[in-house]
Design a protein around this motif. Structure first.
Motif, PDB file in Angstrom:
ATOM      1  N   PHE A 794      20.783  64.090  -5.423  1.00 11.24           N
ATOM      2  CA  PHE A 794      21.923  63.419  -4.775  1.00 11.24           C
ATOM      3  C   PHE A 794      22.252  62.111  -5.494  1.00 11.24           C
ATOM      4  N   VAL A 795      21.180  61.385  -5.851  1.00  6.90           N
ATOM      5  CA  VAL A 795      21.377  60.084  -6.519  1.00  6.90           C
ATOM      6  C   VAL A 795      22.024  60.270  -7.888  1.00  6.90           C
ATOM      7  N   LEU A 796      21.615  61.348  -8.625  1.00  9.28           N
ATOM      8  CA  LEU A 796      22.139  61.593  -9.968  1.00  9.28           C
ATOM      9  C   LEU A 796      23.653  61.758  -9.963  1.00  9.28           C
ATOM     10  N   SER A 797      24.210  62.404  -8.880  1.00  9.00           N
ATOM     11  CA  SER A 797      25.628  62.787  -8.910  1.00  9.00           C
ATOM     12  C   SER A 797      26.506  61.918  -8.031  1.00  9.00           C
ATOM     13  N   HIS A 798      26.011  60.783  -7.529  1.00 10.36           N
ATOM     14  CA  HIS A 798      26.832  60.042  -6.556  1.00 10.36           C
ATOM     15  C   HIS A 798      28.014  59.306  -7.196  1.00 10.36           C
ATOM     16  N   PRO A 808      27.362  61.105 -14.445  1.00 11.68           N
ATOM     17  CA  PRO A 808      27.124  61.184 -15.894  1.00 11.68           C
ATOM     18  C   PRO A 808      27.504  62.520 -16.533  1.00 11.68           C
ATOM     19  N   HIS A 809      27.750  63.617 -15.716  1.00 10.67           N
ATOM     20  CA  HIS A 809      27.945  64.935 -16.317  1.00 10.67           C
ATOM     21  C   HIS A 809      29.358  65.470 -16.185  1.00 10.67           C
ATOM     22  N   GLY A 810      30.227  64.786 -15.465  1.00  9.48           N
ATOM     23  CA  GLY A 810      31.626  65.210 -15.348  1.00  9.48           C
ATOM     24  C   GLY A 810      31.820  66.499 -14.566  1.00  9.48           C
ATOM     25  N   ILE A 811      30.906  66.773 -13.621  1.00 11.15           N
ATOM     26  CA  ILE A 811      31.096  67.971 -12.787  1.00 11.15           C
ATOM     27  C   ILE A 811      32.156  67.672 -11.733  1.00 11.15           C
ATOM     28  N   GLU A 815      30.849  71.652  -7.069  1.00 17.61           N
ATOM     29  CA  GLU A 815      29.687  71.613  -7.972  1.00 17.61           C
ATOM     30  C   GLU A 815      28.847  70.378  -7.671  1.00 17.61           C
ATOM     31  N   ILE A 816      29.528  69.348  -7.132  1.00 12.45           N
ATOM     32  CA  ILE A 816      28.845  68.105  -6.773  1.00 12.45           C
ATOM     33  C   ILE A 816      28.146  68.325  -5.448  1.00 12.45           C
ATOM     34  N   THR A 857      41.251  63.378  -5.659  1.00 14.61           N
ATOM     35  CA  THR A 857      41.036  63.062  -7.088  1.00 14.61           C
ATOM     36  C   THR A 857      39.625  62.516  -7.266  1.00 14.61           C
ATOM     37  N   GLN A 858      39.362  61.368  -6.618  1.00 11.86           N
ATOM     38  CA  GLN A 858      38.028  60.782  -6.739  1.00 11.86           C
ATOM     39  C   GLN A 858      37.103  61.317  -5.638  1.00 11.86           C
ATOM     40  N   PHE A 859      37.643  61.469  -4.439  1.00 16.43           N
ATOM     41  CA  PHE A 859      36.795  61.816  -3.292  1.00 16.43           C
ATOM     42  C   PHE A 859      37.108  63.209  -2.746  1.00 16.43           C
TER      43      PHE A 859
END
Length: 880
Positions: A794-798, A808-811, A815-816, A857-859
């Motif tokens: 969860f922390v990696l993709s927040h 960091p991965h542009g998913i 997918e998030i 878009t963002q959320f």
């Protein structure tokens, strides 16, 4: 003399100077020569400019030189390749000049030319020929055979100017030389015709002229006259036309002949009186022989002899004096001491003259100024002479120029060698067979603190301690006895009292009879090199971080100890818990500190003879020779106990260990190590979880200590996440999990510089990149523990965005992870509504508007809808 001074001297030399190199063609024959350097006088003499000709061949500079009747290239190649020396005078049709040239070779393939332009001098001679033909007063002053000029080359035979006596005949024969010659001979008395013909014959004159032979004057009588005539001839060449001219003039020598005849008569009378004066004549003859002998000796002495009056005027000299100095007898007759020397040298000469009269002998070395202006280094000596109550000094001067130049060169070489010897950092010395120093350079002075003047004549006991001197002298003895060069290491005490190591090379010195007369030595300070070698050996077998032994040493030592005599032998394997977590969260500096502390702890727990090595990143091993399992357990427990009392960056030092003991020679030491390692991993598994949980708590506390803003922000995000999760129907476990995830979502910021975290203004591009690293850092920290591994995702993709433009991965989209999308909304809302030092926070309505704007878009639109329409509508304690 320095090279620069020599160059200046050559450039200012009044004689033309040039250095050339012979060019050889493919067949090995000389075909050209190249200008290497030339001085100003050479430029003036030849009209060539050094800057334009140096580096060029002569055929480039003077293209038509090969068409010149004089083969310059061949002549000069003989000088350069065969070592010949040439002195000649030659006309150069290419340059339209006459040169007087001295050529010699300094080394094979090169030659030097010293050149003088004598064109004007020859032009003067031609003018003299022309003027003599017009001097009527001279003609009238001499006899009727006084003067004539002829053009006497082999192709022209005209008489240009004759005597008045011959004018009518010359006009009749159209000034033909051969006709005039026959006519002139017919007017000479018969007995003189042969010498007249040989002396004035056109062919003889030209041949002798080409050989450099001057015509000899001769005497004759004309028919019908009793008067004697002496005829003097001179021959000149016109360099422009190559024509040879002859002019002659005669003198009436009747008086001289009468005196000669009278002398003959006088001698006849003397002969008649010989019988009565035999003794007188014999005495005179003896005196004459003695005078001749003295004169011969005087003239044959290799130096120049001189007799000076006390006042310094030269009154007598030998022939060598003239040839060596270039002055004629008439010029020497007017010479005084002061004219021979410059101001500096005349002082030395005057001092020597004073010694002559005061001490009976005087000597000096000085530069004699020759007629040419050049200087000749001489050694002059003198002794007093008193004649007729007048004081004179007589002496000899010897040319010592070559000797002086050789001595000067030797002195320059000596100074050069001395400079080289003294400029090296190696100590260089020479000793005699008694061990006494004969040479001691500057480096040796620096090392020993002694000056050479004090050392010379003394041996090594003057320089070093008794023991050091004995070792050095023993090395000297081996050189002399074995007659060989030896190299070995010497340890001596330097001038500062420090012990230093030298690599010393010594060898014998022989005289011309190949007998050893001493030895030389070169000592190089290798102290630092030895230290470096020792340090290298240390580094080869030691771990650079902890100072313990490394894996290489462990493996080699284990082979040596794996013997029956060292049984029982035990192995303890140790591993540092949580090292990676510390490195990732607090940096490698803290990780290194943890390793050092672990090394100190293990070393403190072990005995002095135990061998401790670091064999991996967080792995240590202890070898305990002659140690059973009970004692090994005691050592292991001490390690564990001491570690529990140590902390690094508020993290408890935790060391997992395992051990095993080899008690029989039949057991494999490899199995013992494997068993110890397996036991260690079992301990590590049971201890790792609690260790990492403690570390995570410590990390969050440390982050909150670094930044109060991060603490407040994390707590608010946690509250918002908990509220959103509840409205979305999460069960209690899921709500607790999203609450914790919101609290630790920025744990990765522990790896970000505190200055960036607390920066009051906006971030730079590089600072922004640093901040964007925190999701991955957080993921690495959390994924290393079982209890936080799910939250790590969860922390990696927040910071990923719904449209895929995040990091960091542009998913994108679903997918998030859902929890990451919730944290993203909560994080953004708190960031917008919180005040910063560089801006005020938004009000609730502005923040909602911004969330709605970025929904889709963002959320995640669904989460924004739940947050705006349910969480905020229920007036839950949200930031206003």
């Amino acid at each position: 003399m320095t090279e620069d001074m020599l160059r200046q001297a050559l450039d200012r030399m009044p004689v033309g100077y040039a250095l050339h190199k012979i060019i050889i063609d493919d067949e090995g024959s000389p075909c050209d020569y190249e200008y290497v350097e030339a001085n100003r006088a050479f430029e003036e003499a030849t009209g060539l400019v050094a800057a334009e000709i140096v580096g060029k061949r002569v055929t480039e500079v003077i293209p038509n030189i090969k068409s010149d009747e004089f083969d310059w290239i061949r002549k000069y190649s003989e000088v350069a390749l065969k070592g010949q020396t040439l002195d000649f005078e030659q006309h150069s049709s290419s340059l339209n000049k006459i040169f007087k040239v001295n050529a010699f070779s300094p080394k094979v393939g090169f030659f030097i030319t010293l050149v003088n332009d004598v064109t004007k001098e020859n032009e003067t001679n031609r003018k003299l020929v022309r003027e003599l033909g017009n001097q009527k007063e001279l003609q009238s002053a001499l006899t009727r055979d006084a003067i004539f000029t002829t053009q006497a080359n082999l192709t022209q035979n005209k008489v240009i100017q004759g005597l008045e006596y011959y004018d009518e005949y010359l006009e009749r024969v159209n000034y033909d030389f051969d006709a005039w010659f026959e006519y002139a001979i017919s007017n000479v008395q018969q007995e003189f015709r042969d010498i007249y013909s040989k002396s004035i014959g056109r062919k003889n004159l030209i041949e002798n002229f080409n050989k450099g032979i001057e015509p000899e004057p001769f005497e004759y009588k004309r028919i019908g006259s009793d008067s004697w005539i002496r005829l003097v001839l001179r021959v000149f060449k016109d360099v422009e036309t190559d024509d040879v001219y002859v002019f002659g003039y005669g003198f009436d020598i009747d008086n001289e002949v009468r005196e000669r005849q009278a002398l003959i008569l006088s001698e006849e009378k003397i002969c008649k009186l010989q019988d009565s004066n035999t003794k007188t004549l014999q005495l005179l003859e003896a005196v004459k022989r003695e005078q001749t002998l003295i004169q011969s000796i005087f003239d044959s002495i290799p130096g120049y002899l001189y007799v000076y009056e006390e006042s310094g005027r030269l009154i007598k000299w030998n022939k060598k004096h003239e040839t060596m100095t270039g002055f004629t007898a008439e010029e020497l007759d007017d010479m005084t001491l002061e004219k021979w020397f410059d101001q500096e040298d005349i002082l030395k000469i005057n001092a020597a003259v004073n010694d002559v009269f005061e001490k009976g002998y005087g000597e000096a070395e000085a530069s004699l100024i020759l007629k040419s202006g050049e200087k000749m280094m001489t050694r002059c000596s003198g002794a007093p002479l008193i004649l007729d109550n007048h004081k004179y000094f007589i002496g000899i001067g010897l040319d010592i120029t070559e000797q002086w130049q050789l001595e000067k060169k030797l002195e320059e070489n000596r100074l050069l060698m001395e400079s080289i010897i003294n400029s090296t950092t190696d100590a260089i010395y020479v000793k005699n067979l008694e061990g006494q120093y004969l040479l001691f350079n500057n480096a040796a002075e620096t090392i020993t603190g002694k000056i050479a003047s004090d050392v010379l004549g003394k041996d090594d006991r003057y320089l070093f301690t008794e023991n050091e001197a004995l070792v050095i002298m023993e090395g000297d003895k081996k050189v002399i006895e074995n007659k060989k060069i030896i190299t070995y290491e010497e340890i001596v005490t330097d001038s500062l009292g420090k012990t230093r190591t030298f690599s010393s090379t010594k060898g014998p010195i022989y005289n011309k009879d190949k007998k050893i007369i001493g030895l030389y030595g070169v000592a190089r300070d290798i102290t630092e090199r030895k230290k470096a070698e020792e340090n290298l050996i240390y580094l080869n077998y030691h771990d650079h971080l902890t100072g313990l032994y490394n894996r290489r040493f462990f493996e080699e030592e284990l082979k040596m100890l794996d013997k029956e005599e060292y049984l029982p032998i035990s192995i303890i394997m140790c591993d540092i818990n949580g090292l990676k977590l510390v490195n990732d969260s607090f940096g490698h500096y803290s990780g290194d500190a943890l390793l050092k502390k672990a090394a100190e702890t293990i070393k403190k727990a072990c005995r002095e003879d135990d061998i401790i090595a670091r064999i991996g990143g967080d792995e240590f091993v202890v070898i305990l020779p002659k140690t059973d399992s009970d004692n090994t357990l005691q050592v292991s427990n001490r390690i564990k106990d001491l570690a529990s009392k140590e902390k690094v960056a508020n993290i408890e030092l935790s060391i997992s260990y395992g051990y095993d003991t080899k008690t029989s020679d039949k057991q494999s030491i490899v199995e013992i190590i494997a068993n110890a390692e397996n036991h260690m991993y079992k301990h590590k598994l049971s201890e790792r979880s609690s260790m990492r949980s403690k570390t995570i708590d410590l990390i969050m506390n440390t982050l909150f200590e670094k930044s109060n803003r991060e603490a407040t922000h994390s707590n608010r995000v946690s509250s918002i996440c908990k509220a959103i999760g509840a409205k979305m129907g999460f069960d209690k476990s899921a709500v607790d999990q999203i609450c914790i995830a919101g609290l630790i979502h920025d744990i990765g910021k522990i790896g970000i510089d505190e200055k960036i975290l607390n920066k009051p203004g906006s971030l730079s591009v590089d600072e922004r990149k640093d901040i964007e690293r925190h999701p991955e850092i957080g993921w690495r920290l959390l994924s290393s523990t079982n209890e936080f591994s799910e939250l790590a995702r969860f922390v990696l993709s927040h910071h990923e965005k719904w449209d895929g433009s995040g990091y960091p991965h542009g998913i994108k989209g679903k997918e998030i992870p859902l929890e990451s999308r919730i944290i993203s909304v909560a994080d953004a809302y708190d960031a917008m509504t919180s005040e910063r030092s560089y801006r005020k926070g938004m009000c609730k309505e502005q923040a909602i508007k911004e969330l709605m704007k970025c929904s889709g878009t963002q959320f995640d639109p669904e989460i924004v809808h739940v947050f705006v329409n349910q969480v905020l509508q229920d007036n839950i304690d949200m930031p206003e």
